[in-house]
Design an enzyme around this catalytic site. Structure first.
Site, PDB file in Angstrom:
ATOM      1  N   LEU A 138       0.833  -1.216   0.000  1.00 21.03           N
ATOM      2  CA  LEU A 138       0.000   0.000   0.000  1.00 21.03           C
ATOM      3  C   LEU A 138       0.860   1.255   0.000  1.00 21.03           C
ATOM      4  CD1 LEU A 138      -2.666  -0.959   2.712  1.00 21.03           C
ATOM      5  CD2 LEU A 138      -2.487  -1.696   0.339  1.00 21.03           C
ATOM      6  N   ALA A 175       2.973   4.289  -1.104  1.00 20.54           N
ATOM      7  CA  ALA A 175       3.057   5.069  -2.352  1.00 20.54           C
ATOM      8  C   ALA A 175       3.063   6.545  -2.011  1.00 20.54           C
ATOM      9  CB  ALA A 175       1.852   4.786  -3.251  1.00 20.54           C
ATOM     10  N   SER A 235      -4.856   1.549  -9.057  1.00 18.25           N
ATOM     11  CA  SER A 235      -5.748   2.699  -8.867  1.00 18.25           C
ATOM     12  C   SER A 235      -6.580   2.997 -10.112  1.00 18.25           C
ATOM     13  CB  SER A 235      -4.883   3.922  -8.552  1.00 18.25           C
ATOM     14  OG  SER A 235      -5.621   5.105  -8.685  1.00 18.25           O
ATOM     15  N   GLU A 243      -7.038   5.794 -11.098  1.00 21.15           N
ATOM     16  CA  GLU A 243      -6.335   6.890 -11.772  1.00 21.15           C
ATOM     17  C   GLU A 243      -5.637   6.368 -13.038  1.00 21.15           C
ATOM     18  OE1 GLU A 243      -6.596  10.060 -10.903  1.00 21.15           O
ATOM     19  OE2 GLU A 243      -4.989  10.948 -12.089  1.00 21.15           O
ATOM     20  N   TYR A 298       1.459  10.282 -11.321  1.00 16.57           N
ATOM     21  CA  TYR A 298       1.030   9.232 -10.376  1.00 16.57           C
ATOM     22  C   TYR A 298       0.374   8.072 -11.131  1.00 16.57           C
ATOM     23  CZ  TYR A 298      -2.079   6.929  -6.992  1.00 16.57           C
ATOM     24  OH  TYR A 298      -2.759   5.996  -6.244  1.00 16.57           O
ATOM     25  N   LYS A 305       1.586   4.180 -11.393  1.00 12.14           N
ATOM     26  CA  LYS A 305       0.719   3.058 -10.990  1.00 12.14           C
ATOM     27  C   LYS A 305       0.552   2.048 -12.134  1.00 12.14           C
ATOM     28  CE  LYS A 305      -0.651   3.601  -6.653  1.00 12.14           C
ATOM     29  NZ  LYS A 305      -0.289   2.628  -5.603  1.00 12.14           N
TER      30      LYS A 305
HETATM   31  P1  NAP Z   1      -1.931   7.292   1.933  1.00 16.16           P
HETATM   32  O1  NAP Z   1      -2.822   7.559   3.084  1.00 16.16           O
HETATM   33  O2  NAP Z   1      -1.341   8.431   1.178  1.00 16.16           O
HETATM   34  O3  NAP Z   1      -0.738   6.349   2.461  1.00 16.16           O
HETATM   35  C1  NAP Z   1       0.417   6.128   1.684  1.00 16.16           C
HETATM   36  C2  NAP Z   1       1.397   5.352   2.519  1.00 16.16           C
HETATM   37  O4  NAP Z   1       2.590   5.140   1.758  1.00 16.16           O
HETATM   38  C3  NAP Z   1       1.832   6.053   3.822  1.00 16.16           C
HETATM   39  O5  NAP Z   1       1.885   5.116   4.857  1.00 16.16           O
HETATM   40  C4  NAP Z   1       3.220   6.547   3.470  1.00 16.16           C
HETATM   41  O6  NAP Z   1       4.083   6.676   4.590  1.00 16.16           O
HETATM   42  C5  NAP Z   1       3.709   5.393   2.598  1.00 16.16           C
HETATM   43  N1  NAP Z   1       4.894   5.748   1.841  1.00 16.16           N
HETATM   44  C6  NAP Z   1       5.139   6.881   1.134  1.00 16.16           C
HETATM   45  N2  NAP Z   1       6.378   6.861   0.629  1.00 16.16           N
HETATM   46  C7  NAP Z   1       6.947   5.699   1.023  1.00 16.16           C
HETATM   47  C8  NAP Z   1       8.231   5.110   0.831  1.00 16.16           C
HETATM   48  N3  NAP Z   1       9.179   5.721   0.129  1.00 16.16           N
HETATM   49  N4  NAP Z   1       8.465   3.887   1.370  1.00 16.16           N
HETATM   50  C9  NAP Z   1       7.506   3.262   2.113  1.00 16.16           C
HETATM   51  N5  NAP Z   1       6.285   3.778   2.335  1.00 16.16           N
HETATM   52  C10 NAP Z   1       6.004   4.982   1.796  1.00 16.16           C
HETATM   53  O7  NAP Z   1      -2.668   6.369   0.864  1.00 16.16           O
HETATM   54  P2  NAP Z   1      -3.996   5.465   1.036  1.00 16.16           P
HETATM   55  O8  NAP Z   1      -5.171   6.294   0.678  1.00 16.16           O
HETATM   56  O9  NAP Z   1      -3.940   4.741   2.304  1.00 16.16           O
HETATM   57  O10 NAP Z   1      -3.786   4.447  -0.185  1.00 16.16           O
HETATM   58  C11 NAP Z   1      -3.085   3.226  -0.015  1.00 16.16           C
HETATM   59  C12 NAP Z   1      -2.562   2.772  -1.364  1.00 16.16           C
HETATM   60  O11 NAP Z   1      -3.646   2.605  -2.251  1.00 16.16           O
HETATM   61  C13 NAP Z   1      -1.609   3.740  -2.056  1.00 16.16           C
HETATM   62  O12 NAP Z   1      -0.691   2.967  -2.790  1.00 16.16           O
HETATM   63  C14 NAP Z   1      -2.504   4.514  -2.998  1.00 16.16           C
HETATM   64  O13 NAP Z   1      -1.757   5.021  -4.077  1.00 16.16           O
HETATM   65  C15 NAP Z   1      -3.466   3.428  -3.416  1.00 16.16           C
HETATM   66  N6  NAP Z   1      -4.807   3.850  -3.808  1.00 16.16           N
HETATM   67  C16 NAP Z   1      -5.520   4.677  -2.989  1.00 16.16           C
HETATM   68  C17 NAP Z   1      -6.811   5.013  -3.350  1.00 16.16           C
HETATM   69  C18 NAP Z   1      -7.674   5.878  -2.466  1.00 16.16           C
HETATM   70  O14 NAP Z   1      -8.676   6.381  -2.953  1.00 16.16           O
HETATM   71  N7  NAP Z   1      -7.340   6.026  -1.199  1.00 16.16           N
HETATM   72  C19 NAP Z   1      -7.372   4.504  -4.537  1.00 16.16           C
HETATM   73  C20 NAP Z   1      -6.602   3.647  -5.330  1.00 16.16           C
HETATM   74  C21 NAP Z   1      -5.322   3.305  -4.940  1.00 16.16           C
HETATM   75  P3  NAP Z   1       4.284   8.085   5.384  1.00 16.16           P
HETATM   76  O15 NAP Z   1       3.198   8.108   6.419  1.00 16.16           O
HETATM   77  O16 NAP Z   1       5.634   7.934   5.966  1.00 16.16           O
HETATM   78  O17 NAP Z   1       4.152   9.178   4.388  1.00 16.16           O
HETATM   79  O1  F7E Z   2      -9.242  14.694  -6.179  1.00 19.73           O
HETATM   80  C1  F7E Z   2     -10.914  17.584  -7.748  1.00 19.73           C
HETATM   81  C2  F7E Z   2      -9.649  17.067  -8.401  1.00 19.73           C
HETATM   82  O2  F7E Z   2      -7.217  14.670  -4.744  1.00 19.73           O
HETATM   83  C3  F7E Z   2     -10.514  14.280  -6.636  1.00 19.73           C
HETATM   84  C4  F7E Z   2      -6.002   9.358  -4.546  1.00 19.73           C
HETATM   85  O3  F7E Z   2      -6.330   8.543  -3.449  1.00 19.73           O
HETATM   86  O4  F7E Z   2      -7.966   8.687  -5.740  1.00 19.73           O
HETATM   87  C5  F7E Z   2      -7.271   9.809  -5.239  1.00 19.73           C
HETATM   88  O5  F7E Z   2      -6.915  10.671  -6.302  1.00 19.73           O
HETATM   89  C6  F7E Z   2     -11.067  15.274  -7.634  1.00 19.73           C
HETATM   90  C7  F7E Z   2     -10.102  15.657  -8.760  1.00 19.73           C
HETATM   91  O6  F7E Z   2      -8.343  12.494  -5.446  1.00 19.73           O
HETATM   92  C8  F7E Z   2      -9.928  20.134  -5.378  1.00 19.73           C
HETATM   93  O7  F7E Z   2      -9.299  17.879  -9.531  1.00 19.73           O
HETATM   94  C9  F7E Z   2     -11.361  19.936  -6.985  1.00 19.73           C
HETATM   95  O8  F7E Z   2     -10.818  15.677  -9.964  1.00 19.73           O
HETATM   96  O9  F7E Z   2      -9.416  13.901  -3.783  1.00 19.73           O
HETATM   97  P1  F7E Z   2      -8.522  13.987  -4.949  1.00 19.73           P
HETATM   98  P2  F7E Z   2      -7.839  11.857  -6.821  1.00 19.73           P
HETATM   99  O10 F7E Z   2      -6.978  12.774  -7.584  1.00 19.73           O
HETATM  100  O11 F7E Z   2      -9.025  11.308  -7.529  1.00 19.73           O
HETATM  101  C10 F7E Z   2      -7.232   7.885  -6.689  1.00 19.73           C
HETATM  102  C11 F7E Z   2      -8.112   6.727  -7.065  1.00 19.73           C
HETATM  103  C12 F7E Z   2      -5.903   7.494  -6.175  1.00 19.73           C
HETATM  104  O12 F7E Z   2      -5.397   6.419  -6.475  1.00 19.73           O
HETATM  105  C13 F7E Z   2      -5.124   8.570  -5.505  1.00 19.73           C
HETATM  106  O13 F7E Z   2      -4.055   8.004  -4.735  1.00 19.73           O
HETATM  107  O14 F7E Z   2     -11.354  16.485  -6.944  1.00 19.73           O
HETATM  108  N1  F7E Z   2     -10.704  18.765  -6.886  1.00 19.73           N
HETATM  109  N2  F7E Z   2     -10.902  20.800  -6.068  1.00 19.73           N
HETATM  110  C14 F7E Z   2      -9.813  18.845  -5.891  1.00 19.73           C
HETATM  111  N3  F7E Z   2      -8.936  17.943  -5.394  1.00 19.73           N
HETATM  112  C15 F7E Z   2      -8.168  18.335  -4.348  1.00 19.73           C
HETATM  113  N4  F7E Z   2      -7.304  17.438  -3.808  1.00 19.73           N
HETATM  114  N5  F7E Z   2      -8.233  19.591  -3.816  1.00 19.73           N
HETATM  115  C16 F7E Z   2      -9.098  20.548  -4.307  1.00 19.73           C
HETATM  116  O15 F7E Z   2      -9.142  21.662  -3.817  1.00 19.73           O
END
Ligand code: NAP
Ligand code: F7E
Length: 327
Positions: free
Chosen positions: A78, A80, A127, A129, A151, A155
């Site tokens: 996880l 990233a 993801s 994304e 990003y 991925k």
């Molecule tokens: P998150 O809250 O941003 O957590 C990311 C984690 O990665 C943190 O624990 C961070 O550690 C760790 N990390 C960053 N750089 C690292 C490195 N160089 N070596 C080891 N660990 C590192 O993300 P999340 O929302 O829990 O998502 C978990 C995973 O699912 C990620 O890979 C994300 O890209 C993917 N994902 C998320 C979503 C979503 O909507 N949440 C959707 C699709 C995929 P620190 O605390 O030290 O920064």
């Molecule tokens: O943006 C719009 C922005 O940063 C969602 C990560 O977990 O999900 C996440 O990525 C949308 C985008 O998430 C603001 O332009 C408008 O269209 O919450 P976000 P994300 O970019 O979809 C994917 C699945 C991952 O894998 C990623 O790790 O919201 N937006 N106004 C904004 N977004 C932010 N952050 N801030 C604004 O003010």
């Protein structure tokens, strides 16, 4: 007792997955990076049973040491750099961690597993994304990938590397293509939490307005607690595979604002929201909506929390947090 290693244990999903695995009787190991990581206290409070090992996805020798110490049956990658907006400004480090970091862990796991590559099960956090400029609506496992951010590109590399390790070495490596999932533990830089926190503060008189970017983007938002169950289910299957995890519903940022502000009794939210170029992206992902049919039929997975419940849960948690900070 099964043993699991989680990278990214300090993140939103890492905490929920750690809780799930501990509730299932796993011995949980978590990779933590950096000296004096500020999130260590949170992990120790939420997951006191977890054993933490210091290492970094960009440091292969630290991954080898971590695997030898944790001796995991299951590895969940996880870790990233996960904030899409940040990835344009920091494309190099995003490629190193989010892309090559996954390869480093796959290779360390393959070597650790030795003669029986499938003996250690591997989960890669892919993801939605990766779909970027979407080529099909809704998006499913077979949809062509067209990433729109550094990003997303990183991925895609990690996703195909996971598939390649499965096909080349027979590793039990699965990739979960998860659509946006949120919770009260979401980082405040992501739009859901940015909005729910601002709504809580505005309703308590602590903030006047919130500046956002594109309000017309649509996302398929689910609850992180539901999504980590899907990760675990993938690794319980006899055969490794890739799955889309989504709700099958999409909503714009405007709809998110409607629900969040309505929950505190505000219907004319437009006067509290400004738009700022700084939050616009060089290339936007306009519409994401996933088809979770394969996960439903093969894993028996369905989301439990719907969009309104999710947003209201987050606003309530932010109200509690803001009230306790103000005390
Ligand atoms: P998150 O809250 O941003 O957590 C990311 C984690 O990665 C943190 O624990 C961070 O550690 C760790 N990390 C960053 N750089 C690292 C490195 N160089 N070596 C080891 N660990 C590192 O993300 P999340 O929302 O829990 O998502 C978990 C995973 O699912 C990620 O890979 C994300 O890209 C993917 N994902 C998320 C979503 C979503 O909507 N949440 C959707 C699709 C995929 P620190 O605390 O030290 O920064
Ligand atoms: O943006 C719009 C922005 O940063 C969602 C990560 O977990 O999900 C996440 O990525 C949308 C985008 O998430 C603001 O332009 C408008 O269209 O919450 P976000 P994300 O970019 O979809 C994917 C699945 C991952 O894998 C990623 O790790 O919201 N937006 N106004 C904004 N977004 C932010 N952050 N801030 C604004 O003010």
């Amino acid at each position: 007792m099964k043993r699991a290693l989680i990278t990214g244990i300090t993140g939103q999903d890492g905490l929920y997955l750690g809780e799930l695995l501990i509730s299932k009787g796993y011995e949980v190991y978590g990779l933590v990076r950096g000296q004096n990581n500020p999130k260590l206290d949170v992990v120790r409070r939420v997951l006191p049973e977890a054993k933490l090992i210091f290492g970094d996805l960009t440091d292969p020798s630290s991954l080898t040491r971590t695997l030898n110490e944790a001796r995991p049956d299951e590895v969940y990658n996880l870790g990233a750099i996960s904030f899409v907006a940040y990835s344009w400004e920091n494309a190099g480090i995003t490629s190193d961690v989010t892309g090559k970091g996954a390869f480093n862990l796959l290779e360390a796991t393959r070597l650790y597993a030795g003669d029986n590559p499938a003996s250690v099960r591997f989960y890669q956090a892919s993801s939605s994304e990766m779909f970027g400029k979407v080529q099909e609506v809704p998006q499913r496992e077979s949809t062509l990938l067209w990433p729109r951010s550094p990003y997303g590109v990183a991925k895609v590399f990690a996703h195909y590397m996971t598939i390649n390790y499965r096909e080349s070495y027979g590793m039990h490596a699965s990739s979960g293509v998860l659509f946006n999932h949120e919770s009260p533990r979401r980082g405040p830089e992501f739009v859901t939490r940015k909005i729910t926190r601002a709504v809580a503060r505005i309703s308590l008189g602590l903030q006047e307005t919130v500046a956002l970017g594109n309000l017309d983007a649509s996302r398929d938002w689910g609850f992180a607690g539901d999504y980590v169950e899907a990760m675990w289910l993938m690794l319980q299957q006899d055969v490794a595979d890739d799955y889309v995890i989504a709700t099958g519903e999409t909503h714009t940022i405007r709809e998110l604002l409607d629900v969040a502000f309505a929950h505190v009794g505000i219907t004319d939210w437009q006067k509290y929201v400004t738009q700022d170029e700084r939050f616009m992206r060089p290339a936007e992902v306009d519409l994401l909506i996933g088809d979770p049919e394969k996960a439903r039929s093969a894993l028996g997975w369905t989301p439990r929390v719907d969009f309104k419940q999710l947003v209201e849960m987050m606003v309530d948690a932010d109200l509690d947090e803001q009230r306790s900070l103000a005390r």
